[in-house]
Design an enzyme around this catalytic site. Structure first.
Site, mmCIF file in Angstrom:
data_model
loop_
_atom_site.group_PDB
_atom_site.id
_atom_site.type_symbol
_atom_site.label_atom_id
_atom_site.label_comp_id
_atom_site.label_asym_id
_atom_site.label_seq_id
_atom_site.Cartn_x
_atom_site.Cartn_y
_atom_site.Cartn_z
ATOM 1 N N ARG A 67 29.699 -3.214 -7.911
ATOM 2 C CA ARG A 67 30.330 -3.784 -9.115
ATOM 3 C C ARG A 67 30.688 -2.823 -10.236
ATOM 4 N NH1 ARG A 67 31.542 -7.830 -5.927
ATOM 5 N NH2 ARG A 67 29.959 -9.424 -5.685
ATOM 6 N N ASP A 304 26.063 -6.422 3.083
ATOM 7 C CA ASP A 304 27.163 -6.986 2.286
ATOM 8 C C ASP A 304 26.625 -7.443 0.915
ATOM 9 O OD1 ASP A 304 29.732 -7.751 1.602
ATOM 10 O OD2 ASP A 304 29.674 -9.619 2.727
ATOM 11 N N HIS A 308 26.455 -11.965 -7.674
ATOM 12 C CA HIS A 308 27.128 -12.728 -8.731
ATOM 13 C C HIS A 308 26.017 -13.340 -9.571
ATOM 14 C CE1 HIS A 308 31.022 -12.432 -6.699
ATOM 15 N NE2 HIS A 308 30.407 -12.737 -5.583
HETATM 16 O O1 DOR Z 1 31.074 -12.939 0.119
HETATM 17 C C1 DOR Z 1 31.666 -11.916 -0.165
HETATM 18 N N1 DOR Z 1 31.637 -11.413 -1.419
HETATM 19 N N2 DOR Z 1 32.363 -11.265 0.775
HETATM 20 C C2 DOR Z 1 33.163 -10.229 0.470
HETATM 21 O O2 DOR Z 1 33.763 -9.684 1.376
HETATM 22 C C3 DOR Z 1 33.354 -9.791 -0.924
HETATM 23 C C4 DOR Z 1 32.135 -10.109 -1.675
HETATM 24 C C5 DOR Z 1 32.224 -9.848 -3.163
HETATM 25 O O3 DOR Z 1 32.670 -8.782 -3.521
HETATM 26 O O4 DOR Z 1 31.779 -10.709 -3.914
#
Ligand code: DOR
Length: 439
Positions: A67, A304, A308
């Protein structure tokens, strides 16, 4: 800091490169491992008594979203690397969907500079493909590879049509990593399910067929140009079966712990916290992905990590953003699976370290042997502790695995011969290094 400091780890249960264990000592000088033996009599600047603990190569997480720059309210390179250190992740490869996007040499340089000043662990960055930056994709340095969002993205990072994808596969020879979802199918299905706010619908909108279509297209182009391809976060049985039948030697694939351990039943329990791209699938998909991993059809594991805030996640679907954090829990989740007999400790370490180093051509990582970098993690495989929200270091402050009782938690993490995490305490002055990538 003196670059030739000696660190001695004593009486550890050491995972050796062949997958067997040795109870003994590891001697590190500067950033490097210099000796592994049943007993080392040398003196050292620092000694760790690792009696009862298991020593593994540090985890290399090959897909994270940290981020910074631009979205630091969710996470930044400092908080993310603290979370890495606590989770036993000593190196990471980070994605280009920051603000500005990492699509030029200047944006890549900026990220490298930021990381050098604040990252506690080692770092590498992807260059993001757009329909317009072919020369950058071919030339920028250093990068672990080109990231293509074939779907689940908007704006200039979306490269979804074959005529846009083909020139990227045809130009240059560095690794291409794809987020494989069929954007046209997703858009059409979004219309079909419009108005539904139950997040469980996410897995139906971005369905298994959407993932399969894109994976098939990426494979087709990779074969046409014999282009090194890595398929990110494989999520469906359909894709795993396709790769089992047809996987050229220059293609690799990864899976996340959440696609192995969570499925669509998670929406009922944690709602939008279970929302990610590609979405969680069925228990059948979990099983087939596990088997593909065990059989070597899937090469390695990535989290991954896509944080958020809880506030953002609290919006109702489809306004809730997709993504979940992972670097703090991935190693313990997988070691807990090993303890339960699903796989071996050596397999977990292979999937999370050596296989990643091989896939991305990262030299001197992924093994505990003389000449390798002293990126190490000491884990406790005797005790269980739950994932607790209040203990998390990721800035987003939550995990989809809260309450899961795990073993194999890191006790001490070492980056380049320096202790960066020790029994709940971070050494925030430690800095990682930029990773290098052999073609
Ligand atoms: O769930 C996801 N969030 N998959 C992604 O490929 C991008 C990621 C994000 O950057 O929030």
């Amino acid at each position: 800091m003196d670059s030739d400091l000696c660190l001695l780890i004593r009486h550890a249960r050491i995972l050796l490169p062949a997958g067997d264990f040795l109870v003994g000592d590891v001697h590190c000088r500067g950033r490097e491992i210099v000796q592994v033996a049943p007993e080392i009599s040398d003196k050292a600047d620092k000694e760790i008594d690792a009696t009862g603990l298991t020593l593994l190569p540090g985890v290399i997480d090959p897909q994270v979203h940290f981020r910074e720059p631009g979205l630091e309210h969710k996470e930044d390179l400092f908080t993310a690397s603290c979370a890495c250190a606590k989770g036993g992740v000593t190196s990471f490869l980070e994605m280009p969907n920051t603000r500005p996007l990492t699509i030029t040499q200047a944006a890549l340089n900026d990220k490298l500079q930021r990381a050098a000043s604040k990252c506690l662990v080692n770092y590498g960055f992807f260059i993001g493909a757009t329909p317009e930056n072919l020369p950058d994709l071919r030339d920028v340095q250093p990068t672990c590879g080109i990231k293509i969002f074939m779907g689940s993205m908007h704006g200039s990072l979306l490269v979804d049509r074959e005529e846009l994808l083909e020139p990227i596969f045809a130009t240059g020879d560095r690794l291409i990593a794809v987020h494989a979802e069929d954007q046209a199918r997703i858009m059409a299905r979004r219309q079909e399910f419009a108005g539904i706010t139950d997040p469980a619908i996410h897995s139906q909108i971005q369905d298994n067929q959407a993932a399969l279509n894109a994976t098939q297209l990426a494979l087709k182009l990779s074969k046409k140009y014999q282009r090194r391809l890595h398929i990110l976060h494989l999520s469906t049985a359909l894709e795993a079966e396709l790769l089992r039948q047809d996987k050229p030697s220059w293609v690799t694939a990864e899976v996340t712990p959440q696609h192995l351990l969570l499925n669509t039943s998670a929406y009922e329990k944690i709602g939008t916290l279970a929302q990610m791209n590609p979405p969680l699938r069925s228990p059948h998909d979990n099983e087939v992905l596990w088997q593909a991993l065990l059989d070597g059809v899937i090469d390695f594991i990535a989290t991954d990590h896509a944080p958020h805030t809880l506030e953002e996640k609290a919006q109702s679907y489809p306004n809730s953003p997709s993504g979940m954090p992972g670097v703090e829990t991935s190693l313990s989740l997988m070691l807990t699976q090993a303890k339960q007999g699903r796989c071996t400790i050596a397999q977990v370490s292979h999937w999370m370290s050596a296989a990643v180093a091989k896939g991305y051509g990262i030299p001197k990582k992924g093994a505990i042997a003389p000449g390798f970098d002293a990126d190490l993690v000491l884990v406790d495989l005797d005790n269980y502790r739950p994932v607790l929200r209040e203990e998390l270091l990721t800035k987003c402050g939550w995990s989809p695995f809260e309450g899961w009782n795990l073993t194999g938690w890191p006790v001490i993490t070492i980056v380049g011969g320096q202790v960066v995490y020790e029994r709940g305490h971070l050494h925030t002055e430690v800095r990682g290094e930029a990773l290098s990538f052999e073609g």
